[in-house]
Design a protein around this motif. Structure first.
Motif, PDB file in Angstrom:
ATOM      1  N   LEU A  67       0.829  -1.198   0.000  1.00  0.00           N
ATOM      2  CA  LEU A  67       0.000   0.000   0.000  1.00  0.00           C
ATOM      3  C   LEU A  67       0.871   1.259   0.000  1.00  0.00           C
ATOM      4  O   LEU A  67       0.580   2.231  -0.698  1.00  0.00           O
ATOM      5  CB  LEU A  67      -0.937  -0.020   1.204  1.00  0.00           C
ATOM      6  N   SER A  68       1.955   1.225   0.763  1.00  0.00           N
ATOM      7  CA  SER A  68       2.886   2.361   0.795  1.00  0.00           C
ATOM      8  C   SER A  68       3.515   2.593  -0.576  1.00  0.00           C
ATOM      9  O   SER A  68       3.590   3.731  -1.044  1.00  0.00           O
ATOM     10  CB  SER A  68       4.002   2.114   1.814  1.00  0.00           C
ATOM     11  N   TYR A  73       4.244   5.891  -5.454  1.00  0.00           N
ATOM     12  CA  TYR A  73       4.437   5.962  -6.906  1.00  0.00           C
ATOM     13  C   TYR A  73       3.228   6.562  -7.622  1.00  0.00           C
ATOM     14  O   TYR A  73       3.384   7.258  -8.623  1.00  0.00           O
ATOM     15  CB  TYR A  73       4.859   4.607  -7.464  1.00  0.00           C
ATOM     16  N   SER A  74       2.038   6.350  -7.090  1.00  0.00           N
ATOM     17  CA  SER A  74       0.871   7.023  -7.680  1.00  0.00           C
ATOM     18  C   SER A  74       0.922   8.520  -7.390  1.00  0.00           C
ATOM     19  O   SER A  74       0.480   9.333  -8.210  1.00  0.00           O
ATOM     20  CB  SER A  74      -0.440   6.405  -7.194  1.00  0.00           C
ATOM     21  N   VAL A  77       3.511   9.971 -10.011  1.00  0.00           N
ATOM     22  CA  VAL A  77       2.922  10.002 -11.349  1.00  0.00           C
ATOM     23  C   VAL A  77       1.764  11.006 -11.393  1.00  0.00           C
ATOM     24  O   VAL A  77       1.634  11.785 -12.346  1.00  0.00           O
ATOM     25  CB  VAL A  77       2.447   8.592 -11.768  1.00  0.00           C
ATOM     26  N   GLY A  78       0.943  11.011 -10.358  1.00  0.00           N
ATOM     27  CA  GLY A  78      -0.224  11.882 -10.331  1.00  0.00           C
ATOM     28  C   GLY A  78       0.112  13.352 -10.296  1.00  0.00           C
ATOM     29  O   GLY A  78      -0.472  14.149 -11.038  1.00  0.00           O
ATOM     30  N   VAL A  79       1.047  13.738  -9.463  1.00  0.00           N
ATOM     31  CA  VAL A  79       1.361  15.168  -9.352  1.00  0.00           C
ATOM     32  C   VAL A  79       2.042  15.675 -10.618  1.00  0.00           C
ATOM     33  O   VAL A  79       1.760  16.782 -11.084  1.00  0.00           O
ATOM     34  CB  VAL A  79       2.179  15.473  -8.071  1.00  0.00           C
ATOM     35  N   VAL A  80       2.919  14.869 -11.194  1.00  0.00           N
ATOM     36  CA  VAL A  80       3.558  15.278 -12.449  1.00  0.00           C
ATOM     37  C   VAL A  80       2.518  15.327 -13.567  1.00  0.00           C
ATOM     38  O   VAL A  80       2.457  16.287 -14.340  1.00  0.00           O
ATOM     39  CB  VAL A  80       4.726  14.334 -12.803  1.00  0.00           C
ATOM     40  N   GLY A  81       1.680  14.300 -13.652  1.00  0.00           N
ATOM     41  CA  GLY A  81       0.666  14.249 -14.697  1.00  0.00           C
ATOM     42  C   GLY A  81      -0.349  15.377 -14.589  1.00  0.00           C
ATOM     43  O   GLY A  81      -0.691  16.013 -15.598  1.00  0.00           O
ATOM     44  N   LEU A 110      -3.621  11.075  -9.107  1.00  0.00           N
ATOM     45  CA  LEU A 110      -3.400  11.799  -7.860  1.00  0.00           C
ATOM     46  C   LEU A 110      -4.554  11.579  -6.887  1.00  0.00           C
ATOM     47  O   LEU A 110      -4.335  11.418  -5.681  1.00  0.00           O
ATOM     48  CB  LEU A 110      -3.200  13.290  -8.133  1.00  0.00           C
ATOM     49  N   LEU A 111      -5.767  11.540  -7.395  1.00  0.00           N
ATOM     50  CA  LEU A 111      -6.926  11.248  -6.549  1.00  0.00           C
ATOM     51  C   LEU A 111      -6.797   9.852  -5.941  1.00  0.00           C
ATOM     52  O   LEU A 111      -7.063   9.659  -4.746  1.00  0.00           O
ATOM     53  CB  LEU A 111      -8.215  11.376  -7.353  1.00  0.00           C
ATOM     54  N   LEU A 112      -6.363   8.890  -6.726  1.00  0.00           N
ATOM     55  CA  LEU A 112      -6.100   7.542  -6.220  1.00  0.00           C
ATOM     56  C   LEU A 112      -5.054   7.593  -5.105  1.00  0.00           C
ATOM     57  O   LEU A 112      -5.202   6.938  -4.069  1.00  0.00           O
ATOM     58  CB  LEU A 112      -5.631   6.637  -7.356  1.00  0.00           C
TER      59      LEU A 112
END
Length: 129
Positions: A67-68, A73-74, A77-81, A110-112
């Protein structure tokens, strides 16, 4: 492993803090506020949220290793995306479909990440180090 996550997130937040400050300086100097929504998201999710997660991993020892990893990693990826997609969408560098895929994909990722962090805090067993 937690120090690895903390260091990764801390460095990423420093990069986003610098980008946000440079964007703010550019807007102030040029009186052009077209970057305002990107600037706000770079600082709020890219600097503040990522920094707070870096502190979390420095202070706590989450027992849920998978989970960590998914969370960290999400988040990256989320903040850059999200921020890149927002900039692409505002300035139309690429075809609109590509801009929206990056923007929506980054935002959804990022929401995930926020959801995974919430779940991670509720599965936390220790009170810290």
């Amino acid at each position: 492993m937690n120090m690895k996550y903390s260091n990764l997130l801390l460095r990423l937040s420093a990069v986003f803090g610098l980008i946000g400050a440079l964007m703010g300086g550019h807007m102030a100097g040029s009186y052009d506020y077209a970057f305002r929504p990107v600037h706000a998201h770079v600082l709020v999710v890219g600097w503040l949220s990522i920094f707070s997660w870096a502190v979390y991993y420095r202070v706590f020892q989450p027992s849920a290793k998978v989970l960590s990893a998914l969370h960290v990693y999400s988040a990256v990826v989320g903040v850059v995306g999200l921020t890149a997609g927002m900039a692409l969408n505002i300035f139309n560098f690429l075809p609109r479909t590509v801009n929206l895929i990056v923007y929506i994909g980054g935002g959804a990722t990022l929401l995930l990440s926020f959801g995974l962090f919430c779940l991670l805090t509720f599965t936390q067993k220790s009170e810290g180090r």
